[in-house]
Design a protein around this motif. Sequence first.
Motif, mmCIF file in Angstrom:
data_model
loop_
_atom_site.group_PDB
_atom_site.id
_atom_site.type_symbol
_atom_site.label_atom_id
_atom_site.label_comp_id
_atom_site.label_asym_id
_atom_site.label_seq_id
_atom_site.Cartn_x
_atom_site.Cartn_y
_atom_site.Cartn_z
ATOM 1 N N PHE A 1 0.830 -1.211 0.000
ATOM 2 C CA PHE A 1 0.000 0.000 0.000
ATOM 3 C C PHE A 1 0.866 1.264 0.000
ATOM 4 O O PHE A 1 0.589 2.228 -0.729
ATOM 5 N N LEU A 2 1.930 1.261 0.799
ATOM 6 C CA LEU A 2 2.785 2.440 0.901
ATOM 7 C C LEU A 2 3.712 2.587 -0.302
ATOM 8 O O LEU A 2 4.237 3.690 -0.551
ATOM 9 N N SER A 3 3.912 1.508 -1.039
ATOM 10 C CA SER A 3 4.843 1.532 -2.175
ATOM 11 C C SER A 3 4.129 1.962 -3.454
ATOM 12 O O SER A 3 4.106 1.235 -4.460
ATOM 13 N N ALA A 4 3.552 3.145 -3.426
ATOM 14 C CA ALA A 4 2.854 3.670 -4.597
ATOM 15 C C ALA A 4 3.862 4.036 -5.684
ATOM 16 O O ALA A 4 5.055 4.222 -5.404
ATOM 17 N N PRO A 5 3.415 4.144 -6.930
ATOM 18 C CA PRO A 5 4.317 4.546 -8.011
ATOM 19 C C PRO A 5 5.014 5.866 -7.702
ATOM 20 O O PRO A 5 4.386 6.831 -7.240
ATOM 21 N N GLY A 6 6.320 5.902 -7.926
ATOM 22 C CA GLY A 6 7.102 7.111 -7.677
ATOM 23 C C GLY A 6 7.610 7.253 -6.259
ATOM 24 O O GLY A 6 8.356 8.182 -5.957
ATOM 25 N N VAL A 7 7.215 6.349 -5.359
ATOM 26 C CA VAL A 7 7.653 6.404 -3.963
ATOM 27 C C VAL A 7 8.972 5.647 -3.817
ATOM 28 O O VAL A 7 9.094 4.505 -4.281
ATOM 29 N N GLU A 8 9.959 6.280 -3.193
ATOM 30 C CA GLU A 8 11.235 5.618 -2.911
ATOM 31 C C GLU A 8 11.155 4.933 -1.550
ATOM 32 O O GLU A 8 10.455 5.404 -0.651
ATOM 33 N N ARG A 9 11.877 3.831 -1.420
ATOM 34 C CA ARG A 9 11.874 3.101 -0.153
ATOM 35 C C ARG A 9 13.296 2.946 0.360
ATOM 36 O O ARG A 9 14.200 2.587 -0.385
ATOM 37 N N ILE A 10 13.469 3.223 1.643
ATOM 38 C CA ILE A 10 14.755 3.023 2.320
ATOM 39 C C ILE A 10 14.515 2.065 3.478
ATOM 40 O O ILE A 10 13.601 2.275 4.285
ATOM 41 N N ASP A 11 15.324 1.021 3.569
ATOM 42 C CA ASP A 11 15.206 0.052 4.659
ATOM 43 C C ASP A 11 16.309 0.263 5.683
ATOM 44 O O ASP A 11 17.485 0.456 5.329
ATOM 45 N N THR A 12 15.944 0.244 6.954
ATOM 46 C CA THR A 12 16.913 0.219 8.037
ATOM 47 C C THR A 12 16.639 -1.026 8.872
ATOM 48 O O THR A 12 15.705 -1.781 8.600
ATOM 49 N N HIS A 13 17.444 -1.223 9.908
ATOM 50 C CA HIS A 13 17.263 -2.423 10.726
ATOM 51 C C HIS A 13 15.919 -2.434 11.438
ATOM 52 O O HIS A 13 15.378 -3.492 11.724
ATOM 53 N N GLY A 14 15.348 -1.259 11.710
ATOM 54 C CA GLY A 14 14.118 -1.217 12.486
ATOM 55 C C GLY A 14 12.933 -0.580 11.795
ATOM 56 O O GLY A 14 11.852 -0.512 12.377
ATOM 57 N N ALA A 15 13.126 -0.106 10.565
ATOM 58 C CA ALA A 15 12.035 0.628 9.912
ATOM 59 C C ALA A 15 12.151 0.538 8.407
ATOM 60 O O ALA A 15 13.210 0.219 7.848
ATOM 61 N N MET A 16 11.033 0.825 7.750
ATOM 62 C CA MET A 16 10.983 1.030 6.317
ATOM 63 C C MET A 16 10.470 2.446 6.095
ATOM 64 O O MET A 16 9.454 2.837 6.677
ATOM 65 N N ILE A 17 11.181 3.205 5.288
ATOM 66 C CA ILE A 17 10.875 4.618 5.097
ATOM 67 C C ILE A 17 10.447 4.813 3.645
ATOM 68 O O ILE A 17 11.172 4.453 2.716
ATOM 69 N N PHE A 18 9.263 5.380 3.470
ATOM 70 C CA PHE A 18 8.681 5.564 2.146
ATOM 71 C C PHE A 18 8.665 7.057 1.829
ATOM 72 O O PHE A 18 7.999 7.842 2.520
ATOM 73 N N LEU A 19 9.413 7.436 0.798
ATOM 74 C CA LEU A 19 9.602 8.839 0.456
ATOM 75 C C LEU A 19 8.683 9.228 -0.690
ATOM 76 O O LEU A 19 8.891 8.830 -1.845
ATOM 77 N N GLY A 20 7.653 9.997 -0.359
ATOM 78 C CA GLY A 20 6.754 10.524 -1.379
ATOM 79 C C GLY A 20 7.216 11.887 -1.842
ATOM 80 O O GLY A 20 8.245 12.392 -1.401
ATOM 81 N N PRO A 21 6.447 12.534 -2.725
ATOM 82 C CA PRO A 21 6.861 13.851 -3.251
ATOM 83 C C PRO A 21 7.026 14.903 -2.168
ATOM 84 O O PRO A 21 7.975 15.691 -2.204
ATOM 85 N N ASP A 22 6.113 14.921 -1.190
ATOM 86 C CA ASP A 22 6.142 15.943 -0.146
ATOM 87 C C ASP A 22 6.224 15.371 1.263
ATOM 88 O O ASP A 22 6.671 16.058 2.182
ATOM 89 N N SER A 23 5.751 14.147 1.437
ATOM 90 C CA SER A 23 5.672 13.545 2.756
ATOM 91 C C SER A 23 6.490 12.261 2.822
ATOM 92 O O SER A 23 6.758 11.622 1.794
ATOM 93 N N VAL A 24 6.852 11.912 4.029
ATOM 94 C CA VAL A 24 7.602 10.686 4.306
ATOM 95 C C VAL A 24 6.802 9.882 5.314
ATOM 96 O O VAL A 24 6.311 10.431 6.308
ATOM 97 N N TYR A 25 6.679 8.576 5.067
ATOM 98 C CA TYR A 25 5.984 7.683 5.986
ATOM 99 C C TYR A 25 6.989 6.671 6.514
ATOM 100 O O TYR A 25 7.644 5.966 5.740
ATOM 101 N N LYS A 26 7.103 6.616 7.834
ATOM 102 C CA LYS A 26 8.065 5.720 8.463
ATOM 103 C C LYS A 26 7.314 4.601 9.169
ATOM 104 O O LYS A 26 6.579 4.834 10.130
ATOM 105 N N LEU A 27 7.494 3.384 8.659
ATOM 106 C CA LEU A 27 6.805 2.192 9.176
ATOM 107 C C LEU A 27 7.785 1.374 9.999
ATOM 108 O O LEU A 27 8.864 1.012 9.514
ATOM 109 N N LYS A 28 7.429 1.084 11.232
ATOM 110 C CA LYS A 28 8.262 0.223 12.062
ATOM 111 C C LYS A 28 8.192 -1.214 11.535
ATOM 112 O O LYS A 28 7.104 -1.727 11.239
#
Length: 515
Positions: free
Chosen positions: A16-43
């Motif tokens: 759901f968070l991986s919409a077209p154009g969204v970048e994803r960064i993985d860390t050991h404790g979170a997945m970070i979804f970078l949209g055009p203006d907002s960032v969503y950080k999922l534990k």
Amino acid sequence: MAMDHSEQDQSATIAFLSAPGVERIDTHGAMIFLGPDSVYKLKRAVDLGYLDFSTLALREAACRAELALNRRTAPDLYCGLRAIRRGPDGAPGWGDEGEVIDWVVVMRRFPAQDLLTQVAARGALTQPLLISLADGVADFHAGAQILPEADGAARMREVIVGNARSFAAISPDLLPADKVAHLQAQSLEALAQVADLLDARARAGKVRHGHGDLHLANICLWQGRPVPFDCLEFSAELATTDLLYDLAFLLMDLWHKGYAQAANLIANRYADRMGEEDGWPALPLFLSVRAAIRAHVGAATAARLSGSARAEKAGEALAYLDAALEFLRPGVAGLIAVGGLSGTGKSTLAGALAHRIGAAPGARWLRSDVIRKSLAGVAPEDRLPGETYTREASALVYAAMVERAGAMLGRGWPVVADAVFAAPDERAAIASAADAANAPFLGLWLEADGAIMQQRVTERRGDASDADAAVVARQMAYDCGDLSGWCKIAASGSRDAAAQQALEAAQGLFILQKS
């Protein structure tokens, strides 16, 4: 046992968070979804032992903690929390109704080039930026929650022992066992030397809930100002430390990446703002422990990789291990006094020397202009009226400088003292501080063309000095007496040339760091 079920347990949320154009960064404790203006950080739904996000309730609590704690330093970046709910069709979404299946922290997005890692890489760590960063950290620390009845040495011992456990899990082909053992022994020895100091600092309220993860990749430029974000939110215990240990992550990161002068400037500005001089003897240990953490975390990451990626990460981990040992190499006390009339470039030279003298993060830089403002109860860059520059006021400034220089030398730490030192008794007094500590002394006297001095002070902006062209004109009539005991530096030319002259004069008297 550490568990990671995030990809399978959270697969629908991730999709759901991986919409077209969204970048994803993985860390050991979170997945970070970078949209055009907002960032969503999922534990991530993980239990790594030292952090546990394995249940929805734990992830919600962690998100709420992350929001509250990061708003201490970055309220504009952290917008709030959003619940991801299961809709009538079973698919995840942002609706107001339905079962909550996960939570995200919502942040404003900023350009990647505004991360301080990128700012540093393009050579844009300017002095005003570094001063602003140091002031921001000092203000944050001044208001941070104090841990009543905290311990000092025992808390640091737990970190060192924890590092040893982490190193024990690393294969010797990644980090040599003999170096690891040597670091452990040296760390415990260094701790024993500063244990009483750390306990005294804890009793004085210097153990507080800080940032916990204060390095360049967790600081960005926001509206032109450096702003720390992404603090250590999953453990208040780990984030509650000696204030200088919190600062040490930033200092270590700068020093290790080759920005030693920036590290020294931040350390000194922070000390000026916080009155933090007693704790400097603990800085080598703090820097070393921070580097050691980077070493074993990097090695653990390398162990999960293969080929060239493994080799590269292993090389980084080994470099941090070597740095951790180097930070513990003892320095030697000594005093360099930088004198000369206003506009000769004293502070420029002092700043160029301080990071080269002694152990990391370099010498304590004592500047008369900053001490004067501190005694007056104003910020260093605030201007004082001319009538406050009396002979009596100047005597108090020089006395304070001599006292503080002597105290730092008594702690075994080098000092660079920066003042006009026009009067023979002022020069004798600063030299006596070194004599009393049985420490080497070098007096540097800067000389420059009068027109150049006047031009420099006229062009100066946002500086602690209040001197102007009229002050320079008055000073040029001074009889400074016998200067034969001080090394004269020709300062009309480039700052690099003046610094080279000074370093040549210091060679053999002081332990000099590489540039």
